[in-house]
Write a protein that holds these residues in place. Structure first.
Motif, PDB file in Angstrom:
ATOM      1  N   ASN A 124      89.341  14.031 -23.683  1.00 44.28           N
ATOM      2  CA  ASN A 124      90.033  13.975 -23.441  1.00 44.28           C
ATOM      3  C   ASN A 124      91.092  14.792 -22.119  1.00 44.28           C
ATOM      4  OD1 ASN A 124      93.209  12.701 -23.918  1.00 44.28           O
ATOM      5  ND2 ASN A 124      92.805  12.446 -26.011  1.00 44.28           N
ATOM      6  N   THR A 135      98.700  23.583 -35.231  1.00 44.30           N
ATOM      7  CA  THR A 135     100.842  23.218 -35.767  1.00 44.30           C
ATOM      8  C   THR A 135     100.413  24.156 -36.780  1.00 44.30           C
ATOM      9  OG1 THR A 135     100.205  21.470 -35.261  1.00 44.30           O
ATOM     10  CG2 THR A 135     101.718  21.726 -36.353  1.00 44.30           C
ATOM     11  N   ALA A 188      94.785  19.603 -21.137  1.00 43.52           N
ATOM     12  CA  ALA A 188      95.397  19.753 -19.574  1.00 43.52           C
ATOM     13  C   ALA A 188      96.901  20.554 -20.762  1.00 43.52           C
ATOM     14  CB  ALA A 188      95.852  18.897 -19.274  1.00 43.52           C
ATOM     15  N   ASP A 189      97.227  19.864 -22.016  1.00 42.73           N
ATOM     16  CA  ASP A 189      98.665  20.146 -22.954  1.00 42.73           C
ATOM     17  C   ASP A 189      98.016  21.457 -23.025  1.00 42.73           C
ATOM     18  OD1 ASP A 189     100.828  19.895 -24.198  1.00 42.73           O
ATOM     19  OD2 ASP A 189      99.604  19.496 -25.924  1.00 42.73           O
ATOM     20  N   TYR A 190      96.562  21.718 -23.931  1.00 42.69           N
ATOM     21  CA  TYR A 190      96.421  23.128 -24.571  1.00 42.69           C
ATOM     22  C   TYR A 190      96.318  23.789 -24.297  1.00 42.69           C
ATOM     23  CZ  TYR A 190      96.329  20.071 -29.387  1.00 42.69           C
ATOM     24  OH  TYR A 190      96.200  18.721 -30.277  1.00 42.69           O
ATOM     25  N   ASP A 205      93.772  15.164 -20.218  1.00 42.85           N
ATOM     26  CA  ASP A 205      95.159  15.512 -20.874  1.00 42.85           C
ATOM     27  C   ASP A 205      95.589  16.334 -22.047  1.00 42.85           C
ATOM     28  OD1 ASP A 205      95.401  13.241 -19.128  1.00 42.85           O
ATOM     29  OD2 ASP A 205      96.267  11.664 -20.340  1.00 42.85           O
ATOM     30  N   ARG A 206      95.173  15.632 -22.864  1.00 45.38           N
ATOM     31  CA  ARG A 206      95.458  16.666 -23.931  1.00 45.38           C
ATOM     32  C   ARG A 206      94.331  18.389 -24.619  1.00 45.38           C
ATOM     33  NH1 ARG A 206      93.438  13.729 -30.006  1.00 45.38           N
ATOM     34  NH2 ARG A 206      95.726  13.448 -30.948  1.00 45.38           N
ATOM     35  N   ALA A 254      91.887  22.714 -27.310  1.00 46.94           N
ATOM     36  CA  ALA A 254      91.585  22.311 -25.977  1.00 46.94           C
ATOM     37  C   ALA A 254      89.630  22.528 -25.842  1.00 46.94           C
ATOM     38  CB  ALA A 254      91.572  23.631 -25.343  1.00 46.94           C
ATOM     39  N   GLU A 269      94.178  20.768 -34.794  1.00 40.85           N
ATOM     40  CA  GLU A 269      94.835  20.823 -34.320  1.00 40.85           C
ATOM     41  C   GLU A 269      95.957  20.552 -35.786  1.00 40.85           C
ATOM     42  OE1 GLU A 269      95.149  16.913 -31.105  1.00 40.85           O
ATOM     43  OE2 GLU A 269      95.044  16.208 -32.941  1.00 40.85           O
ATOM     44  N   SER A 302      97.760  24.824 -21.144  1.00 37.26           N
ATOM     45  CA  SER A 302      99.277  25.144 -20.867  1.00 37.26           C
ATOM     46  C   SER A 302     100.061  25.867 -21.691  1.00 37.26           C
ATOM     47  CB  SER A 302     100.132  23.399 -20.695  1.00 37.26           C
ATOM     48  OG  SER A 302     101.022  24.278 -20.554  1.00 37.26           O
ATOM     49  N   GLN A 303      99.396  25.472 -22.662  1.00 39.41           N
ATOM     50  CA  GLN A 303      99.770  26.716 -24.324  1.00 39.41           C
ATOM     51  C   GLN A 303      99.260  27.490 -24.359  1.00 39.41           C
ATOM     52  OE1 GLN A 303     100.468  23.921 -27.753  1.00 39.41           O
ATOM     53  NE2 GLN A 303     100.542  22.265 -26.932  1.00 39.41           N
TER      54      GLN A 303
END
Length: 412
Positions: free
Chosen positions: A261, A228, A266-268, A263-264, A253, A224, A270-271
């Protein structure tokens, strides 16, 4: 199966020699007589000079020959030799010890060598890549030494790349201590280069070492952080910047999926898909390749890890062409596809996919654990095909629900 230490020295020598080297060839490699090799494999006591010659030729420590420690799993003699040479190069270079004949090529020549190493790596030819990185390390270190003070940044950057390549090869073949050491030296070199992109790439590499060492919390934190640190502005980002960022997000991801995890993940994802869509094609840069196809194929493996078989199969149906991927990425996608099919109890389809992948990339496959996992999952569903696949993997077909090694390769 007997433990490595339970075997006789002669048996251990036979297993280390393996089917790829005859007794006559080993005699030539060591300078010993064929009669001495035969006597050694029949259990005759070995003198220290003989042990040292066998150790050097087989690429195995004397402690391994003597049964005091087991060799690394499924590592062939050529792999062991490359790892030993690579280890010496990593440690000597970090200590400032270079071969007396080490040259100092110009930076553009070293950058071309970097590309050659990465090309071999992404073709899945890890032993060749490791063999090339060994002299490359010394040359890159020599270039740093030869550069005038105040003009060394670019040379340090190339040396960071060389150490990162060494870490990647070591990590893939299971030489974890060497991987940790090499990635640590890569971090120091990247810091000397004052290159934020390289520093993030090294951190991502360390996260991968952590992941393979089951340090998932540390792996996710670093993955992560790396993403970033290099997140670009989409409106002005170059394809090379997007390649690095997309690869980092995708890896984050992967790590999150190993931790369950969702939720995490799905977020990654998507990015990752957003970056791939922005790029519109696969781009190779900074020792990696990324684009819309990479984003989708890696999402297959991530969903397989999460047990979301339906999502994985839906993604597989949407993928029409993977020829733009690096060869190793294509092979990995086929493994993920075979696993998804096995999870869906599509036994014959899974074995078809697995068999085709093993035949297309035997060199790549021997460094992977997934083929055995897939074959064991399929079980007795298709006996004839399973026997063929088991032979390609190097294991016997399942007996009473388990696999057994056909040539004791699992001890190596």
């Amino acid at each position: 199966m007997p433990q490595w230490s339970d075997r006789s020295t002669g048996e251990r020598l036979q297993l280390l020699r393996g089917p790829g080297i005859t007794q006559e060839q080993l005699a030539e490699m060591t300078g010993l007589s064929v009669a001495t090799i035969r006597a050694a494999e029949q259990g005759r006591r070995l003198t220290l000079p003989t042990l040292m010659k066998l150790s050097a030729a087989l690429g195995a420590d004397i402690s391994v020959i003597e049964g005091q420690q087991a060799p690394r799993r499924q590592m062939a003699q050529a792999d062991r030799s490359v790892v030993r040479a690579l280890s010496a190069a990593v440690h000597d270079t970090a200590a400032g010890i270079l071969p007396s004949d080490a040259d100092a090529p110009q930076l553009h020549e070293l950058e071309a060598a970097t590309d050659r190493c990465w090309n071999l790596y992404w073709k899945g030819r890890y032993t060749e890549a490791g063999a090339l990185v060994t002299p490359f390390l010394a040359s890159a270190a020599a270039r740093v030494r030869e550069q005038p003070v105040g003009e060394q940044d670019a040379a340090w950057g190339v040396l960071a790349d060389a150490y990162r390549l060494a870490a990647y090869v070591a990590n893939l073949v299971g030489a974890r201590d060497l991987a940790y050491s090499a990635i640590g030296h890569a971090q120091a070199a990247a810091s000397n280069a004052a290159d934020g992109m390289r520093a993030a790439l090294v951190n991502s590499g360390r996260a991968w070492v952590y992941l393979r060492d089951a340090r998932t919390d540390d792996a996710l934190r670093l993955a992560e952080q790396s993403a970033t640190d290099i997140e670009p502005r989409f409106s002005t980002a170059t394809p090379e910047q997007l390649t690095a960022y997309g690869s980092h997000v995708n890896f984050a991801a992967v790590v999150a999926s190993r931790m369950g995890n969702k939720d995490r993940v799905a977020d990654y994802l998507s990015q990752s898909h957003a970056v791939g869509a922005r790029m519109g094609r696969e781009v190779r840069a900074h020792g990696t390749l990324f684009g819309p196809t990479t984003a989708t194929t890696q999402a297959v493996g991530i969903n397989v890890s999460l047990g979301q078989t339906g999502k994985a199969l839906t993604l597989i149906d949407s993928i029409k062409d993977v020829s733009g991927l690096a060869e190793a990425a294509q092979h990995r996608y086929q493994m993920d596809k075979a696993m998804a099919q096995a999870d869906a109890k599509m036994w014959d389809a899974s074995l078809d996919t697995l068999e085709n992948a093993l035949r297309a990339a035997p060199e790549w496959a021997r460094h992977q654990t997934m083929p055995s996992v897939i074959a064991e999952k399929v079980g007795r569903a298709s006996t004839a095909r399973l026997r063929r696949v088991s032979k390609l993997i190097g294991v016997r077909a399942p007996i009473d629900g388990g696999f057994a090694s056909a040539t004791e390769k699992s001890a190596l």
